[in-house]
Design a protein around this motif. Structure first.
Motif, mmCIF file in Angstrom:
data_model
loop_
_atom_site.group_PDB
_atom_site.id
_atom_site.type_symbol
_atom_site.label_atom_id
_atom_site.label_comp_id
_atom_site.label_asym_id
_atom_site.label_seq_id
_atom_site.Cartn_x
_atom_site.Cartn_y
_atom_site.Cartn_z
ATOM 1 N N ALA A 1 0.841 -1.207 0.000
ATOM 2 C CA ALA A 1 0.000 0.000 0.000
ATOM 3 C C ALA A 1 0.873 1.254 0.000
ATOM 4 N N SER A 2 0.505 2.235 -0.803
ATOM 5 C CA SER A 2 1.199 3.524 -0.769
ATOM 6 C C SER A 2 0.540 4.379 0.312
ATOM 7 N N HIS A 3 1.388 4.983 1.158
ATOM 8 C CA HIS A 3 0.838 5.793 2.244
ATOM 9 C C HIS A 3 0.717 7.264 1.872
ATOM 10 N N ASN A 4 1.334 7.656 0.771
ATOM 11 C CA ASN A 4 1.144 9.056 0.369
ATOM 12 C C ASN A 4 0.742 9.120 -1.099
ATOM 13 N N CYS A 5 0.280 10.267 -1.477
ATOM 14 C CA CYS A 5 -0.274 10.421 -2.824
ATOM 15 C C CYS A 5 0.544 11.441 -3.602
ATOM 16 N N GLN A 6 1.872 11.369 -3.438
ATOM 17 C CA GLN A 6 2.719 12.384 -4.071
ATOM 18 C C GLN A 6 2.923 12.161 -5.573
ATOM 19 N N VAL A 7 2.881 10.912 -5.976
ATOM 20 C CA VAL A 7 3.118 10.608 -7.398
ATOM 21 C C VAL A 7 1.966 11.152 -8.234
ATOM 22 N N ASP A 8 2.321 11.766 -9.374
ATOM 23 C CA ASP A 8 1.272 12.227 -10.281
ATOM 24 C C ASP A 8 0.912 11.102 -11.226
ATOM 25 N N GLU A 9 -0.318 10.731 -11.191
ATOM 26 C CA GLU A 9 -0.774 9.628 -12.044
ATOM 27 C C GLU A 9 -2.242 9.853 -12.381
ATOM 28 N N ILE A 10 -2.579 9.562 -13.624
ATOM 29 C CA ILE A 10 -4.000 9.631 -14.011
ATOM 30 C C ILE A 10 -4.464 8.193 -14.206
ATOM 31 N N TYR A 11 -5.461 7.808 -13.471
ATOM 32 C CA TYR A 11 -5.960 6.432 -13.569
ATOM 33 C C TYR A 11 -7.185 6.356 -14.481
ATOM 34 N N ASP A 12 -7.291 5.214 -15.148
ATOM 35 C CA ASP A 12 -8.492 4.989 -15.963
ATOM 36 C C ASP A 12 -9.666 4.643 -15.061
ATOM 37 N N LEU A 13 -9.345 3.936 -13.974
ATOM 38 C CA LEU A 13 -10.408 3.539 -13.049
ATOM 39 C C LEU A 13 -9.940 3.750 -11.611
ATOM 40 N N PHE A 14 -10.762 4.444 -10.836
ATOM 41 C CA PHE A 14 -10.474 4.654 -9.420
ATOM 42 C C PHE A 14 -11.557 3.927 -8.633
ATOM 43 N N ILE A 15 -11.141 3.002 -7.774
ATOM 44 C CA ILE A 15 -12.119 2.243 -6.976
ATOM 45 C C ILE A 15 -12.033 2.676 -5.516
ATOM 46 N N SER A 16 -13.117 3.237 -5.015
ATOM 47 C CA SER A 16 -13.197 3.660 -3.619
ATOM 48 C C SER A 16 -13.859 2.557 -2.814
ATOM 49 N N LEU A 17 -13.249 2.186 -1.701
ATOM 50 C CA LEU A 17 -13.803 1.118 -0.864
ATOM 51 C C LEU A 17 -14.041 1.615 0.558
ATOM 52 N N ASP A 18 -15.230 1.334 1.093
ATOM 53 C CA ASP A 18 -15.567 1.634 2.494
ATOM 54 C C ASP A 18 -15.625 3.147 2.781
ATOM 55 N N CYS A 19 -15.829 3.947 1.758
ATOM 56 C CA CYS A 19 -15.898 5.410 1.931
ATOM 57 C C CYS A 19 -17.328 5.889 1.770
ATOM 58 N N ALA A 20 -17.846 6.579 2.774
ATOM 59 C CA ALA A 20 -19.225 7.063 2.706
ATOM 60 C C ALA A 20 -19.350 8.291 1.807
ATOM 61 N N SER A 21 -18.297 9.083 1.767
ATOM 62 C CA SER A 21 -18.355 10.292 0.937
ATOM 63 C C SER A 21 -16.961 10.590 0.414
ATOM 64 N N VAL A 22 -16.910 11.446 -0.595
ATOM 65 C CA VAL A 22 -15.663 11.651 -1.317
ATOM 66 C C VAL A 22 -14.577 12.279 -0.430
ATOM 67 N N ASP A 23 -14.965 13.117 0.511
ATOM 68 C CA ASP A 23 -13.975 13.767 1.380
ATOM 69 C C ASP A 23 -13.266 12.760 2.288
ATOM 70 N N ARG A 24 -13.902 11.594 2.498
ATOM 71 C CA ARG A 24 -13.295 10.566 3.340
ATOM 72 C C ARG A 24 -12.103 9.892 2.667
ATOM 73 N N LEU A 25 -11.911 10.175 1.384
ATOM 74 C CA LEU A 25 -10.770 9.586 0.671
ATOM 75 C C LEU A 25 -9.444 10.216 1.081
ATOM 76 N N GLY A 26 -9.513 11.344 1.746
ATOM 77 C CA GLY A 26 -8.271 12.010 2.146
ATOM 78 C C GLY A 26 -7.485 12.458 0.923
ATOM 79 N N ASN A 27 -6.156 12.295 0.964
ATOM 80 C CA ASN A 27 -5.313 12.778 -0.134
ATOM 81 C C ASN A 27 -5.560 12.054 -1.460
#
Ligand code: AMP
Ligand code: MN
Ligand code: MN
Length: 330
Positions: free
Chosen positions: A75-101
């Motif tokens: 697992a990556s603990h930070n989101c410093q790398v710039d990357e554009i994903y084709d698909l982003f899968i959110s798990l166990d998140c009630a709302s978008v702000d809960r995704l953090g970085n």
């Protein structure tokens, strides 16, 4: 029927993607880590079949006891790398702000998928698969995977997710289906008692000290219907306790006889507190958490509030009292 539609829709997203990101919520809990590592391992195993180029997993730092699970070190603990994903899968998140970085990857992704079980889920993605009566996101993920593709390691992740969100099968979200799924996971050869002991019950000395202190300092209010305890940053520093050391305190408060709602708050910034609420059934704490900008489930919810603990409690109590008196529908 719902499974088939969900699986087809989800598989369609996966086969159309070259780069996939998986992310859970801030301050990851067992269900978040379990569901993310399970889906990550499943995708990696089936990479050739689905034909994607890579899958990355983003999880904020979490307690060491979860390192028992496979793929947690990927697992990556930070989101410093710039990357554009084709698909982003959110798990166990009630709302978008809960995704953090990880929100930055969500915002730039070509397609987004939201797999969750929170009643307060805001259906924030392009494709939303929210099963509010599921015990956990791990249970939802189980129903999406082909059983023959579930290895012992994937089963261990899903099992840890389920035991954490059900409090080891004791919360009211534990259904016949939950138990059947748990049985199927056990049939994969997982070490059930080790997973339960090591990730759920085992406590460090610090964790027990802080738990003891918070129980000693707890107060009963509203004729013993509410129990509340709080801890500020100074006290946490005194015990050298991290926020991850505070897991389970609210659950211990909740089992106090006569209590309908347990409230635990810890200071995150000066005069800013993370609130955890647990209900024994009469009060819908998700409704109250949503009112204060948070969310969760009927019997377990949370939010962040500003002020001193006494002010925060003064704000929360009328909402609980109104539901208990029947003035407001739970
Ligand atoms: P906690 O009290 O943090 O263990 O959270 C209890 C439940 O409420 C979990 O399912 C969390 O995912 C959810 N929850 C906690 N805080 C929030 C929040 N600020 N917004 C939405 N859901 C939350
Ligand atoms: Mn969670
Ligand atoms: Mn969950």
């Amino acid at each position: 029927m719902r499974r088939v539609i969900a699986v087809e829709k989800i598989v369609e997203q996966i086969i159309n993607a070259r780069k996939i990101a998986i992310a859970g919520h801030i301050r990851p809990d067992g269900d978040c880590i379990g569901s993310c590592t399970a889906l990550y391992q499943y995708l990696k195993r089936n990479q050739n079949r689905f034909g994607f180029e890579k899958v990355d997993m983003y999880l904020e730092p979490f307690s060491n006891e979860f390192r028992i699970l496979n793929a947690t070190d990927e697992a990556s603990h930070n989101c410093q790398v710039d990357e554009i994903y084709d698909l982003f899968i959110s798990l166990d998140c009630a709302s978008v702000d809960r995704l953090g970085n990880a929100i930055k990857y969500f915002n730039s992704a070509r397609k987004t998928l939201n797999i969750d079980h929170h009643i307060s889920n805001t259906n924030f993605a392009d494709v939303n698969h929210v099963v509010a009566d599921a015990s956990s996101t791990s249970e939802v993920v189980f129903t999406l995977l082909e059983e023959e593709e579930i290895t012992k390691e994937i089963a261990s992740s899903l099992y840890v997710g389920i035991i954490h969100d059900t409090g080891v099968f004791k919360h009211s979200n534990t259904t016949e289906k939950t138990m059947n799924i748990a049985g199927k996971l056990i049939s994969k050869g997982i070490d059930s008692s080790r997973l339960i002991n090591d990730t759920f019950y085992a406590k460090t000395y610090i964790q027990n000290q802080v738990l003891g202190r918070c129980l000693m300092e707890s107060d009963l209010i509203l004729d013993g219907k509410i129990i509340v305890s709080s801890i500020n940053r100074k006290t946490m520093e005194l015990y050298q306790a991290a926020t991850t050391d505070l897991e389970g305190i609210v659950d211990q408060l909740r089992v106090t006889k006569g209590v309908e709602v347990a409230i635990f708050m810890y200071e995150t910034n000066e005069n800013e507190f993370k609130i955890s609420m647990r209900s024994n059934g009469k009060v819908n704490v998700s409704k109250i958490a949503i009112h204060f900008g948070g969310g969760g489930h009927v019997q377990a919810a949370g939010c962040t509030m500003n002020g001193l603990p006494t002010d925060i409690l003064n704000n929360l109590t009328p909402h609980i009292e109104a539901q208990l008196n029947g003035n407001v529908k739970p």
